[in-house]
Scaffold this motif. Structure first.
Motif, PDB file in Angstrom:
ATOM      1  N   UNK A 153      55.060  36.536  39.566  1.00  0.00           N
ATOM      2  CA  UNK A 153      54.325  35.271  39.643  1.00  0.00           C
ATOM      3  C   UNK A 153      54.698  34.484  40.896  1.00  0.00           C
ATOM      4  N   UNK A 154      54.598  35.148  42.046  1.00  0.00           N
ATOM      5  CA  UNK A 154      55.002  34.549  43.317  1.00  0.00           C
ATOM      6  C   UNK A 154      54.299  33.227  43.582  1.00  0.00           C
ATOM      7  N   UNK A 155      52.974  33.198  43.325  1.00  0.00           N
ATOM      8  CA  UNK A 155      52.190  32.022  43.706  1.00  0.00           C
ATOM      9  C   UNK A 155      51.897  31.090  42.532  1.00  0.00           C
ATOM     10  N   UNK A 156      52.613  31.289  41.436  1.00  0.00           N
ATOM     11  CA  UNK A 156      52.493  30.390  40.285  1.00  0.00           C
ATOM     12  C   UNK A 156      51.061  30.318  39.756  1.00  0.00           C
ATOM     13  N   UNK A 157      50.365  31.463  39.743  1.00  0.00           N
ATOM     14  CA  UNK A 157      48.976  31.444  39.274  1.00  0.00           C
ATOM     15  C   UNK A 157      48.597  32.686  38.466  1.00  0.00           C
ATOM     16  N   UNK A 158      49.579  33.475  38.050  1.00  0.00           N
ATOM     17  CA  UNK A 158      49.280  34.691  37.301  1.00  0.00           C
ATOM     18  C   UNK A 158      48.658  34.375  35.948  1.00  0.00           C
ATOM     19  N   UNK A 159      48.932  33.196  35.399  1.00  0.00           N
ATOM     20  CA  UNK A 159      48.366  32.858  34.095  1.00  0.00           C
ATOM     21  C   UNK A 159      46.841  32.821  34.129  1.00  0.00           C
ATOM     22  N   UNK A 160      46.248  32.630  35.310  1.00  0.00           N
ATOM     23  CA  UNK A 160      44.793  32.605  35.441  1.00  0.00           C
ATOM     24  C   UNK A 160      44.189  34.006  35.418  1.00  0.00           C
ATOM     25  N   UNK A 161      45.026  35.017  35.573  1.00  0.00           N
ATOM     26  CA  UNK A 161      44.543  36.385  35.681  1.00  0.00           C
ATOM     27  C   UNK A 161      45.230  37.079  36.839  1.00  0.00           C
ATOM     28  N   UNK A 162      45.167  38.388  36.847  1.00  0.00           N
ATOM     29  CA  UNK A 162      45.824  39.184  37.879  1.00  0.00           C
ATOM     30  C   UNK A 162      44.980  39.222  39.151  1.00  0.00           C
ATOM     31  N   UNK A 163      45.624  39.572  40.250  1.00  0.00           N
ATOM     32  CA  UNK A 163      44.929  39.683  41.540  1.00  0.00           C
ATOM     33  C   UNK A 163      44.530  41.142  41.746  1.00  0.00           C
ATOM     34  N   UNK A 164      43.457  41.535  41.094  1.00  0.00           N
ATOM     35  CA  UNK A 164      43.086  42.944  41.033  1.00  0.00           C
ATOM     36  C   UNK A 164      42.756  43.516  42.405  1.00  0.00           C
ATOM     37  N   UNK A 165      41.930  42.820  43.177  1.00  0.00           N
ATOM     38  CA  UNK A 165      41.489  43.404  44.441  1.00  0.00           C
ATOM     39  C   UNK A 165      42.643  43.550  45.429  1.00  0.00           C
ATOM     40  N   UNK A 166      43.587  42.620  45.407  1.00  0.00           N
ATOM     41  CA  UNK A 166      44.714  42.754  46.328  1.00  0.00           C
ATOM     42  C   UNK A 166      45.659  43.867  45.902  1.00  0.00           C
ATOM     43  N   UNK A 167      45.544  44.313  44.656  1.00  0.00           N
ATOM     44  CA  UNK A 167      46.387  45.419  44.202  1.00  0.00           C
ATOM     45  C   UNK A 167      46.128  46.685  45.012  1.00  0.00           C
ATOM     46  N   UNK A 168      44.896  46.834  45.482  1.00  0.00           N
ATOM     47  CA  UNK A 168      44.604  47.976  46.339  1.00  0.00           C
ATOM     48  C   UNK A 168      45.402  47.879  47.640  1.00  0.00           C
ATOM     49  N   UNK A 169      45.680  46.659  48.076  1.00  0.00           N
ATOM     50  CA  UNK A 169      46.493  46.469  49.263  1.00  0.00           C
ATOM     51  C   UNK A 169      47.915  46.964  49.074  1.00  0.00           C
ATOM     52  N   UNK A 170      48.403  46.950  47.838  1.00  0.00           N
ATOM     53  CA  UNK A 170      49.726  47.494  47.562  1.00  0.00           C
ATOM     54  C   UNK A 170      49.758  48.978  47.858  1.00  0.00           C
ATOM     55  N   UNK A 171      48.726  49.684  47.392  1.00  0.00           N
ATOM     56  CA  UNK A 171      48.606  51.121  47.675  1.00  0.00           C
ATOM     57  C   UNK A 171      48.509  51.339  49.181  1.00  0.00           C
ATOM     58  N   UNK A 172      47.716  50.521  49.866  1.00  0.00           N
ATOM     59  CA  UNK A 172      47.574  50.636  51.318  1.00  0.00           C
ATOM     60  C   UNK A 172      48.910  50.441  52.028  1.00  0.00           C
ATOM     61  N   UNK A 173      49.748  49.542  51.491  1.00  0.00           N
ATOM     62  CA  UNK A 173      51.036  49.279  52.131  1.00  0.00           C
ATOM     63  C   UNK A 173      51.911  50.523  52.158  1.00  0.00           C
ATOM     64  N   UNK A 174      51.815  51.344  51.131  1.00  0.00           N
ATOM     65  CA  UNK A 174      52.588  52.583  51.096  1.00  0.00           C
ATOM     66  C   UNK A 174      51.930  53.659  51.957  1.00  0.00           C
TER      67      UNK A 174
END
Length: 775
Positions: free
Chosen positions: A670-691
């Protein structure tokens, strides 16, 4: 930042119940199957803070917008994915007291999202106010085999009491969105029916008139023996329930099985919804819970075979990457060309579940490498199908001659976002659509897409840019005024560098595409020219003139490009000098203060350098990276991954790893104090890209895969699979070597650290690290 999730490589685990974190957990533990999804709400009554959420893909409501002042071109509505019928709901009474974790003493609590096999599990021991102690164990999932279905097993064990347990199995369609602009409820009842253990409820959305038929079948089992159905039926508007009372003794275990089907008029005729629902319910009930769960585990096993990333030596990083991959595949499977990927997926209401440019910029690369080619192709066709609406959107803003402006936010191709600085000014989204076409063709080699669909989109986008620029007599260059770049902490600026760059590139790429289709498919080309009334000479001359004379702000003394005109007029502060109490600034600062600051919400200049990195030498990249990274506050989920990839390219392992961990654990911690609104699905693809694009340095150049591997110091190794033009590869990177396996029936040529490498069919190659070679 929060740190309450137990580290585990295959599971997301919460031990101990903290009501203050419950809405965050409802997001983290969400389940879905690409067709539908739900937040991790409790099945039983919960009177504490919660965000109820059940969602059906493609079903939305055009909620009338609320703005204090209106401007020409504003859309009249904001489309929202709807909180749909709640099928998991149970009311449990023990000796006449309602079971509610908010009012009971929670003695122990454990919640587990099993990512390997695709289900959510919870174990709770609690003491009621009447002294009864009971254990609850629930397991539920949305099937990716029968993707219109869900299943729930809910077990209650009497620990210290004899008495009665009253079970009410509920189908509740009397729901609303918490973000409803006017507090409206968006569903009306069309049909309801109850027969024995079965309940059927068909609801229709207001205005859009989607029908969804939700059905449940409920079965009770006491100590392993099925109980006779003696349900008392309860019927209300948009609500059905079945109630039964069971006598138990201490040590008894009562199991409630609920099977559910959500049948949508998007996929079946309205006249047949009830029939299809009943047939579907019979099919899954006949299979039974154990078989459905086994099928679920097997199906998820197949997904993990192509998409998993294995990290050795860093359990937090391993957990995080699987968490991100898991939620991506829960959200989108690519089976339906009408569907896309909302920034929050099926995990919350924020952003309305609509399509943003995130899909093209971040999600397409993930699906290109981990799924069949059809999946990413369908994401592109989704935009092609919306081209007429994109042209209409541009016409509303005064553009003509078939110019297209794709929406910032959409469900059906219409713009439905109404913040002026986004709706009218964040026009760089057009570039992401064109770039996705380029990226798809570059990766797959499927140039037929350009012939069949892509060129028509590129022409319309190029026409938009051609009309959106204007000639500056003072600068003797074409400029683009009044825009918002990817960095949304700057509004209404002139000559955002990234926007100017992507506009110019779109014009060049459209010109190249025209020449290719004219040569390779002249009949298609002629038909398209006629359809679009394209004036090749006049229009391409204009495009080329713009490309050759586009203005790009820069500071030659610093050796950097400028994010936009006047950026250096701002007081230059570093993020490291900002007191952490101000984070996140969008929750603590006025908008005026944010706009006057130099702080950057997300990668902007660096987004352009990521897309077109081959145009810049390493020193240029480094100067710009160092300058802008120090000023970027990363309050957009889309930002850290771009920084991670570029840091890896520059050989900056420390910062590449830091940004990877931030993007990978953005929601988990919960880095940005907003996970309670829902997950950041589209940026999750960026995690894969980072690797894959970051640490492994994977690129496609001239039809060949290139790798430039590096390994974070904390890792022992990492490995991943890649699907590329019919080839299936496994890449493993360790400190002393890289091994690439070719699990294909043909040889493949690729490049590692710039050197060509031929890997024969069904074989592998080991490449020693430069350090080991020197030794």
């Amino acid at each position: 930042m929060k740190d309450y999730i137990t580290t585990d490589e295959w599971n997301i685990i919460e031990e101990g119940f903290n009501p203050d974190y419950h809405k965050i957990s409802e997001s983290l533990f969400s389940i879905g199957n690409g067709r539908m999804g739900q937040r991790a709400n409790f099945e039983e009554t919960y009177s504490g803070k919660t965000l109820q959420g059940n969602y059906i893909a493609g079903i939305y409501y055009p909620d009338k917008t609320r703005v204090g002042w209106w401007k020409n071109g504003y859309p009249e509505y904001f489309a929202k994915v709807l909180n749909a019928c709640n099928w998991i709901a149970l009311e449990i009474k023990v000796n006449n007291e309602i079971v509610d974790l908010s009012t009971s003493e929670v003695l122990s609590f454990k919640r587990i999202l099993n990512m390997k096999e695709g289900y959510l599990e919870r174990e709770t021991l609690l003491r009621l106010n009447n002294g009864c102690v009971l254990e609850i164990k629930s397991t539920r999932f949305y099937s990716i085999v029968d993707d219109e279905c869900g299943a729930l097993k809910y077990q209650i064990t009497a620990k210290n009491f004899d008495g009665i347990i009253h079970v009410k199995s509920i189908l509740d369609g009397d729901v609303k969105n918490q973000d409803a602009n006017y507090g409206d409820k968006f569903w009306t009842q069309v049909y309801q029916e109850q027969i024995k253990q079965q309940a059927i409820l068909t609801l229709r959305t207001n205005k859009t008139e989607f029908d969804v038929c939700t059905g449940i079948e409920t079965y009770l089992v006491l100590n392993g023996k099925a109980l006779e159905n003696t349900f008392e039926q309860i019927q209300k508007e948009k609500y059905l329930a079945s109630s039964q009372t069971i006598t138990v003794k201490a040590g008894d275990q009562l199991s409630v099985f609920k099977y559910a089907a959500n049948i949508s008029s998007e996929n079946h005729s309205k006249e047949n919804l009830v029939e299809v629902c009943k047939r579907t319910l019979k099919n899954i009930a006949d299979k039974g819970f154990a078989k459905l769960l086994k099928e679920q585990a097997d199906a998820w096993g197949l997904k993990w075979k192509t998409s998993d990333i294995l990290i050795k030596g860093d359990a937090k990083a391993q957990q995080a990457i699987r968490f991100n991959i898991y939620h991506l595949y829960q959200t989108y499977t690519g089976k339906d060309v009408r569907l896309n990927i909302g920034p929050k997926g099926f995990t919350g209401e924020k952003y309305g579940g609509s399509t943003y440019w995130d899909t093209e910029a971040y999600c397409v690369p993930f699906y290109l490498s981990t799924a069949e080619q059809e999946v990413s192709r369908n994401l592109l066709i989704y935009r092609y199908r919306h081209l007429p609406k994109a042209i209409e959107n541009a016409e509303k803003l005064g553009f003509k001659n078939g110019a297209a402006l794709y929406p910032m936010v959409t469900m059906n191709g219409e713009e439905c976002h109404n913040e002026w600085e986004i709706t009218f000014e964040e026009i760089h989204r057009n570039g992401a659509i064109a770039y996705a076409i380029f990226n798809y063709i570059r990766y797959t080699g499927d140039k037929d897409y350009l012939v069949d669909y892509g060129l028509e989109v590129l022409i319309a986008i190029a026409r938009f840019w051609s009309q959106r620029v204007n000639w500056s007599e003072q600068k003797k260059r074409f400029v683009i005024l009044g825009v918002t770049g990817p960095n949304e902490y700057e509004n209404n600026v002139n000559n955002n560098w990234y926007t100017n760059l992507i506009a110019s590139w779109c014009l060049s790429y459209a010109t190249e595409a025209l020449a290719y289709v004219e040569e390779k498919a002249p009949h298609v080309y002629s038909a398209l020219i006629a359809k679009t009334t394209f004036d090749k000479i006049t229009e391409t001359v204009r495009w080329n003139e713009i490309v050759e004379n586009m203005y790009y702000p820069e500071d030659k003394d610093l050796g950097i490009v400028l994010q936009q005109d006047g950026y250096l007029d701002k007081e230059q502060m570093m993020v490291r000098d900002l007191d952490p109490k101000h984070y996140p600034i969008h929750q603590n600062w006025s908008w005026d203060r944010i706009l006057r600051s130099c702080f950057i919400k997300q990668a902007d200049v660096l987004q352009g350098m990521y897309f077109f990195e081959d145009n810049y030498d390493e020193e240029t990249l480094r100067r710009n990276f160092d300058f802008y990274e120090a000023r970027t506050i990363h309050e957009s989920s889309l930002s850290p991954c771009v920084h991670s990839i570029l840091a890896a390219k520059l050989g900056d392992e420390k910062r590449a790893y830091e940004f990877y961990l931030r993007t990978a654990r953005l929601d988990l911690d919960d880095y940005n104090n907003d996970t309670q609104d829902g997950l950041h699905i589209t940026s999750m693809a960026g995690t894969w890209m980072s690797v894959v694009e970051g640490f492994a340095g994977m690129r496609v150049r001239d039809g060949y895969l290139h790798f430039k591997p590096m390994l974070p110091e904390k890792w022992e190794s990492y490995s991943f699979n890649i699907l590329f033009r019919g080839f299936k590869l496994n890449v493993k990177v360790a400190h002393d070597y890289t091994i690439i396996q070719n699990h294909s029936i043909e040889n493949i040529k690729l490049f590692v650290n710039g050197s060509p490498l031929l890997i024969k069919a069904e074989s592998e190659k080991e490449i020693l690290s430069l350090k080991k070679e020197c030794i």
